[in-house]
Motif scaffolding. Sequence first.
Motif, PDB file in Angstrom:
ATOM      1  N   LEU A  22       0.811  -1.215   0.000  1.00 19.85           N
ATOM      2  CA  LEU A  22       0.000   0.000   0.000  1.00 19.85           C
ATOM      3  C   LEU A  22       0.842   1.261   0.000  1.00 19.85           C
ATOM      4  CD1 LEU A  22      -2.712  -1.279   2.444  1.00 19.85           C
ATOM      5  CD2 LEU A  22      -2.926  -0.935  -0.012  1.00 19.85           C
ATOM      6  N   ARG A  23       1.825   1.324   0.908  1.00 18.35           N
ATOM      7  CA  ARG A  23       2.527   2.600   1.046  1.00 18.35           C
ATOM      8  C   ARG A  23       4.022   2.507   0.813  1.00 18.35           C
ATOM      9  NH1 ARG A  23      -1.030   3.383   5.263  1.00 18.35           N
ATOM     10  NH2 ARG A  23       0.485   2.864   6.847  1.00 18.35           N
ATOM     11  N   GLY A  24       4.570   1.317   0.824  1.00 14.05           N
ATOM     12  CA  GLY A  24       6.026   1.194   0.777  1.00 14.05           C
ATOM     13  C   GLY A  24       6.518   0.576  -0.516  1.00 14.05           C
ATOM     14  N   MET A  25       7.532  -0.281  -0.373  1.00 17.36           N
ATOM     15  CA  MET A  25       8.107  -0.922  -1.560  1.00 17.36           C
ATOM     16  C   MET A  25       7.920  -2.430  -1.487  1.00 17.36           C
ATOM     17  SD  MET A  25      12.195  -1.123  -0.909  1.00 17.36           S
ATOM     18  CE  MET A  25      12.394  -2.631  -1.840  1.00 17.36           C
ATOM     19  N   ILE A  26       8.121  -3.066  -2.621  1.00 20.25           N
ATOM     20  CA  ILE A  26       8.013  -4.520  -2.704  1.00 20.25           C
ATOM     21  C   ILE A  26       9.328  -5.076  -3.214  1.00 20.25           C
ATOM     22  CG2 ILE A  26       6.695  -6.445  -3.632  1.00 20.25           C
ATOM     23  CD1 ILE A  26       4.392  -4.626  -4.033  1.00 20.25           C
ATOM     24  N   GLY A  27       9.812  -6.119  -2.541  1.00 24.37           N
ATOM     25  CA  GLY A  27      11.040  -6.779  -2.955  1.00 24.37           C
ATOM     26  C   GLY A  27      10.751  -7.901  -3.943  1.00 24.37           C
ATOM     27  N   VAL A  28      11.809  -8.613  -4.304  1.00 30.75           N
ATOM     28  CA  VAL A  28      11.720  -9.653  -5.341  1.00 30.75           C
ATOM     29  C   VAL A  28      10.829 -10.816  -4.893  1.00 30.75           C
ATOM     30  CG1 VAL A  28      13.061 -11.314  -6.701  1.00 30.75           C
ATOM     31  CG2 VAL A  28      13.996  -9.033  -6.248  1.00 30.75           C
ATOM     32  N   ALA A  29      10.981 -11.237  -3.642  1.00 34.34           N
ATOM     33  CA  ALA A  29      10.230 -12.394  -3.127  1.00 34.34           C
ATOM     34  C   ALA A  29       9.494 -11.983  -1.853  1.00 34.34           C
ATOM     35  CB  ALA A  29      11.176 -13.560  -2.844  1.00 34.34           C
ATOM     36  N   PRO A  30       8.351 -11.288  -2.006  1.00 36.95           N
ATOM     37  CA  PRO A  30       7.728 -10.614  -0.857  1.00 36.95           C
ATOM     38  C   PRO A  30       7.191 -11.532   0.233  1.00 36.95           C
ATOM     39  CG  PRO A  30       6.392 -10.353  -2.859  1.00 36.95           C
ATOM     40  CD  PRO A  30       7.678 -10.979  -3.277  1.00 36.95           C
ATOM     41  N   ARG A  31       7.080 -12.843  -0.050  1.00 40.92           N
ATOM     42  CA  ARG A  31       6.602 -13.724   1.029  1.00 40.92           C
ATOM     43  C   ARG A  31       7.694 -14.653   1.542  1.00 40.92           C
ATOM     44  NH1 ARG A  31       1.023 -16.273   0.960  1.00 40.92           N
ATOM     45  NH2 ARG A  31       1.520 -16.316   3.166  1.00 40.92           N
ATOM     46  N   SER A  32       8.922 -14.407   1.110  1.00 38.99           N
ATOM     47  CA  SER A  32      10.036 -15.164   1.684  1.00 38.99           C
ATOM     48  C   SER A  32      10.378 -14.564   3.050  1.00 38.99           C
ATOM     49  CB  SER A  32      11.255 -15.112   0.764  1.00 38.99           C
ATOM     50  OG  SER A  32      11.721 -13.787   0.633  1.00 38.99           O
ATOM     51  N   THR A  33      11.211 -15.245   3.825  1.00 34.62           N
ATOM     52  CA  THR A  33      11.562 -14.782   5.163  1.00 34.62           C
ATOM     53  C   THR A  33      13.062 -14.554   5.267  1.00 34.62           C
ATOM     54  OG1 THR A  33       9.728 -16.076   6.059  1.00 34.62           O
ATOM     55  CG2 THR A  33      11.350 -15.261   7.637  1.00 34.62           C
ATOM     56  N   VAL A  34      13.430 -13.334   5.663  1.00 36.66           N
ATOM     57  CA  VAL A  34      14.838 -13.000   5.875  1.00 36.66           C
ATOM     58  C   VAL A  34      15.204 -13.250   7.333  1.00 36.66           C
ATOM     59  CG1 VAL A  34      16.459 -11.049   6.038  1.00 36.66           C
ATOM     60  CG2 VAL A  34      15.065 -11.348   3.974  1.00 36.66           C
ATOM     61  N   TYR A  35      16.291 -13.989   7.519  1.00 39.68           N
ATOM     62  CA  TYR A  35      16.875 -14.207   8.844  1.00 39.68           C
ATOM     63  C   TYR A  35      18.157 -13.378   8.911  1.00 39.68           C
ATOM     64  CZ  TYR A  35      13.766 -18.203   9.623  1.00 39.68           C
ATOM     65  OH  TYR A  35      12.671 -19.004   9.820  1.00 39.68           O
TER      66      TYR A  35
END
Length: 296
Positions: free
Chosen positions: A97-110
């Motif tokens: 809605l207001r920000g940005m979207i990365g390449v894999a938006p439902r992946s999880t960064v540790y």
Amino acid sequence: MEEDPLLAVDGTALKQTGREKGIPWGVQEIKAPHAWSTTTGHRIKIGVIDTGVDFSHPDLKHSLARGINLLNRAALPHDDNGHGTHIAGTIAAANQLRGMIGVAPRSTVYPVKAFDHNGSAFVSDIIMGIDWCVRSRMNIINMSFGMKTRSKSLLHAVTNAFNAGIIIVASSGNDGKRKSVDYPAKYPQTISVGATNRLRRIAPFSNRGIHIDIYAPGEKILSSWLRGKYHEMSGTSMATSHVSGAIALLLAYQPGLAPAEIKAIMKRSMLPLRGTKAPRLTGELDVMRMIAAADR
């Protein structure tokens, strides 16, 4: 005893920006949005060995796991530099809605904090970070850093992760060299990444040549920054995060692919670069071609 040299993160040319967010140009360029109806990277775990991450950033809130802080085990891996937050945003930001979207938006960064506020880390801390990623069963490790000297202990840790089936994505370095890349990108167990610009040419700062496995957008990349802000950065670091995100999309679509298979799929599906004399040897990341190649 082997020496314990310092490494540095591979990113330069900082500029704070309030410019248009949404889908950054690099994410568009590699055609990630075309894949989101098929795969968003769901359940893929990406260890980002870097300066930590801004846990309060609205675009990263739903994309982060706890990770580990190797410099202070009692603390969360908070980012006091910005580089790690930038990398995490390109991989997995998810704020439509207001920000940005990365390449894999439902992946999880540790986030694995091995680098201090100056963007420096000892090899021993990187090795601890890699070992933590192996124990914690990461699917991918993003290494947006490099050094000039080879290290037996770093190679051993990288080999161990590779043998555990983890895909290791590493930046080639920002020296504009034709024949050499930084370690650990030089090791064959990693996917080494060079940077391109908006013209689909190799960015002037990027290392290049036969040691590069794939190129991805790395010039003037807009992503998340400290205190909920956004920054533009250039570097092979930025290119590396695009590749890690793309592999997350591929792995969520076809789980169980081994590191060597993923490298082969990437090589088969690259788009030839503009302005290079050897178009077949090397090319730019293309998510849709990669997914199609995985089906063949």
